[in-house]
Design an enzyme around this catalytic site. Sequence first.
Site, PDB file in Angstrom:
ATOM      1  N   ASP A  56     -41.975  55.716  37.386  1.00 36.24           N
ATOM      2  CA  ASP A  56     -42.307  56.135  36.024  1.00 36.24           C
ATOM      3  C   ASP A  56     -43.764  55.848  35.661  1.00 36.24           C
ATOM      4  OD1 ASP A  56     -41.516  57.183  33.494  1.00 36.24           O
ATOM      5  OD2 ASP A  56     -41.299  55.155  32.699  1.00 36.24           O
ATOM      6  N   ASN A 102     -35.514  57.857  28.103  1.00 29.48           N
ATOM      7  CA  ASN A 102     -36.093  56.647  28.677  1.00 29.48           C
ATOM      8  C   ASN A 102     -35.933  55.457  27.737  1.00 29.48           C
ATOM      9  OD1 ASN A 102     -36.981  58.462  30.611  1.00 29.48           O
ATOM     10  ND2 ASN A 102     -39.076  57.697  30.638  1.00 29.48           N
ATOM     11  N   ILE A 103     -35.464  54.330  28.303  1.00 30.92           N
ATOM     12  CA  ILE A 103     -35.192  53.127  27.519  1.00 30.92           C
ATOM     13  C   ILE A 103     -35.720  51.927  28.293  1.00 30.92           C
ATOM     14  CG2 ILE A 103     -33.394  51.674  26.487  1.00 30.92           C
ATOM     15  CD1 ILE A 103     -31.612  54.323  26.644  1.00 30.92           C
TER      16      ILE A 103
END
Length: 278
Positions: A84, A233-234
């Site tokens: 990411d 996304n977290i």
Amino acid sequence: MSLVPAGKLVVEAAAGGRAVAAFNIITLEHAEAVVAGAQQAALPVILQLSENAVKFRGGQLLPIARAAAACAEAATVPIGLHLDHVKSTDLLRQAVDAGFSSVMFDAAQLPYAENLEATRSAVDWAHANGLWVEAELGEVGGKDGAAPLDPHAPGARTDPDEARRFVADSGVDALAVAIGSSHAMTSRTASLDHVLLARLAKSVDVPLVLHGSSGLPDTELAAAVAGGIRKVNIGTALNLAMTEAIRTHLTPADPRPYLAAARTAMAATAAAMITALN
């Protein structure tokens, strides 16, 4: 089940009108917790490692990547592994050997033309090496400790017409959009521009991704999925759960009690947020 391509999970979610949760991990306990939460929810999930997390680990990608992959391979639900917020081309080129099936190449801080050029170059290399690619247009604020962007600042929202051109010209497989969320929020009080989301969903033909989702209440998360978001996304939500558990269970001589409590707390948070999306 075990380890599957992350892009496959996003495409399958899009086909079913759903979203897959993607959690940013930093430690082995993060990875174990997310897998446990996904198994509790009986739903797929994506484990993500950011460039910042790799820097935290001394710039070494392989140890934590291999640990995350081992957690995924032992899971009873499908788990994807995603690299990411990659800005470094050197890190991008390590993705395949480290076991990643997808990357998010992040040039969103650059002007549009430069973002497009850098992203297209990254996509060309990534596709030639079997990687699925996500990019970002507009800018989701709060990265690297920066303050959230003003909602009306230039670049604080993704323009649907630019998004259509960007996807076509770059060849990306998914697009992260700026619609009102912000990275690193510690309270779940953010709200999204759902009108803009609807326009974006009509403008592009690749899955849309929402970053900075820890600051959104469950109702906003559900509405985002209903509006076309396919990957959520977290990260901060896990870290808040971890930190609070460690504070509560901190012991002077043995890290196992507080790390176990942190892992349990993160698993509960992951399960709750995965369920909220579905």
